[in-house]
Design a protein around this motif. Structure first.
Motif, mmCIF file in Angstrom:
data_model
loop_
_atom_site.group_PDB
_atom_site.id
_atom_site.type_symbol
_atom_site.label_atom_id
_atom_site.label_comp_id
_atom_site.label_asym_id
_atom_site.label_seq_id
_atom_site.Cartn_x
_atom_site.Cartn_y
_atom_site.Cartn_z
ATOM 1 N N GLU A 109 -6.416 -1.911 -9.052
ATOM 2 C CA GLU A 109 -5.545 -0.743 -8.913
ATOM 3 C C GLU A 109 -4.076 -1.123 -9.031
ATOM 4 O O GLU A 109 -3.285 -0.414 -9.650
ATOM 5 C CB GLU A 109 -5.803 -0.088 -7.549
ATOM 6 N N ARG B 192 1.280 8.909 -3.606
ATOM 7 C CA ARG B 192 1.130 8.105 -4.817
ATOM 8 C C ARG B 192 1.697 8.832 -6.037
ATOM 9 O O ARG B 192 1.922 10.035 -6.012
ATOM 10 C CB ARG B 192 -0.343 7.746 -5.028
ATOM 11 N N ARG B 193 1.934 8.049 -7.085
ATOM 12 C CA ARG B 193 2.482 8.552 -8.349
ATOM 13 C C ARG B 193 3.876 9.156 -8.185
ATOM 14 O O ARG B 193 4.253 10.097 -8.871
ATOM 15 C CB ARG B 193 1.533 9.570 -8.998
ATOM 16 N N GLU C 286 0.830 -1.203 0.000
ATOM 17 C CA GLU C 286 0.000 0.000 0.000
ATOM 18 C C GLU C 286 0.862 1.250 0.000
ATOM 19 O O GLU C 286 1.984 1.258 0.523
ATOM 20 C CB GLU C 286 -0.960 0.029 1.189
ATOM 21 N N THR C 287 0.334 2.301 -0.617
ATOM 22 C CA THR C 287 0.981 3.613 -0.637
ATOM 23 C C THR C 287 -0.003 4.639 -0.107
ATOM 24 O O THR C 287 -1.176 4.642 -0.509
ATOM 25 C CB THR C 287 1.410 3.995 -2.070
ATOM 26 N N ALA C 288 0.446 5.501 0.788
ATOM 27 C CA ALA C 288 -0.429 6.543 1.327
ATOM 28 C C ALA C 288 -0.892 7.448 0.191
ATOM 29 O O ALA C 288 -0.109 7.756 -0.722
ATOM 30 C CB ALA C 288 0.323 7.366 2.369
ATOM 31 N N PRO C 289 -2.166 7.862 0.193
ATOM 32 C CA PRO C 289 -2.715 8.649 -0.919
ATOM 33 C C PRO C 289 -1.862 9.854 -1.298
ATOM 34 O O PRO C 289 -1.664 10.141 -2.483
ATOM 35 C CB PRO C 289 -4.093 9.082 -0.405
ATOM 36 N N GLU C 290 -1.329 10.545 -0.305
ATOM 37 C CA GLU C 290 -0.563 11.771 -0.607
ATOM 38 C C GLU C 290 0.828 11.486 -1.174
ATOM 39 O O GLU C 290 1.538 12.416 -1.585
ATOM 40 C CB GLU C 290 -0.441 12.638 0.653
#
Length: 217
Positions: free
Chosen positions: A189, A158-159, A152-156
């Motif tokens: 995803e 990502r990319r 998992e990657t924290a939303p802030e």
């Protein structure tokens, strides 16, 4: 993976998954395996690598415990008509494999990468320079193969390439420990990320759990 069939790949995935999650040993069933997971919302799971309508209906008919899961290696629309009221559809999964190899695992500027192994499970943690959580994942080895889990990657964050960094670090760690084939079940995803990293898709997986409207039933 050559000509390895779905049933064999699913069993390899299970062997690593139970190590990763600390679950019970799989119990052999005529249609696949049952695993005791032991959590309030995930009591047990039935895994069917080649589900048939008759087998699924038989399991459903004898299920009364909320938190029972079905992992069916087929498309959602194929298996959904086989279950009745109280069964909820989770996001679909994709069974994937990848040959393991040493990988470049330097963290990008502004991030640090930590990894450790305990109880057969290797974990990777990516944090910011200030110590804030950014991404994570774990991999469990079972002989010459290893199963990637809970990436998992924290939303802030990502990319920014952190998911790829975590995957490369996990793959390298498992390779260094003697594993040569990686397996995972990815979400829609994660599917694009894993495909871009050289993972091959073998089968869709429908995931359902039992949560009746009236728990007393």
């Amino acid at each position: 993976m050559g000509d390895t069939g779905t049933s064999e790949l699913v069993r390899m995935w299970i062997d690593g998954w139970v190590v990763s999650r600390g679950s019970s040993d799989p119990i052999d069933e005529p249609w696949g395996w049952t695993i005791d997971v032991g959590q309030a919302r995930h009591v047990a799971r039935h895994v069917l690598p080649e589900p048939s309508e008759a087998d699924v209906r038989k399991i459903v008919a004898t299920t009364s415990a909320p938190g029972t899961w079905l992992k069916l290696f087929a498309e959602d629309q194929e298996v959904l008509p086989w279950v009745g009221p109280g069964w909820r559809l989770d996001v679909p999964g994709f069974l994937m494999t990848c040959p393991l190899a040493p990988e470049h695992t330097a963290a990008p500027a502004g991030y640090t990468l930590t990894r450790w192994t305990r109880g057969g499970v290797s974990r990777v943690l990516v944090r910011t320079g200030a110590g804030h959580f950014a991404a994570r994942g774990q991999i469990a080895r079972a002989g010459t193969h290893a199963v990637v889990d809970q990436v998992e990657t924290a939303p802030e964050h990502r990319r920014k390439g952190l998911g790829g960094l975590v995957m490369r670090a996990l793959q390298s760690t498992a390779y260094e420990a003697g594993a040569r084939t990686g397996l995972l079940v990815g979400t829609p995803e994660g599917h694009a990320l894993y495909s871009s990293l050289g993972w091959t898709t073998h089968s869709p997986m429908a995931s359902l759990w039992y949560e009746p409207s009236d728990p007393a039933r």
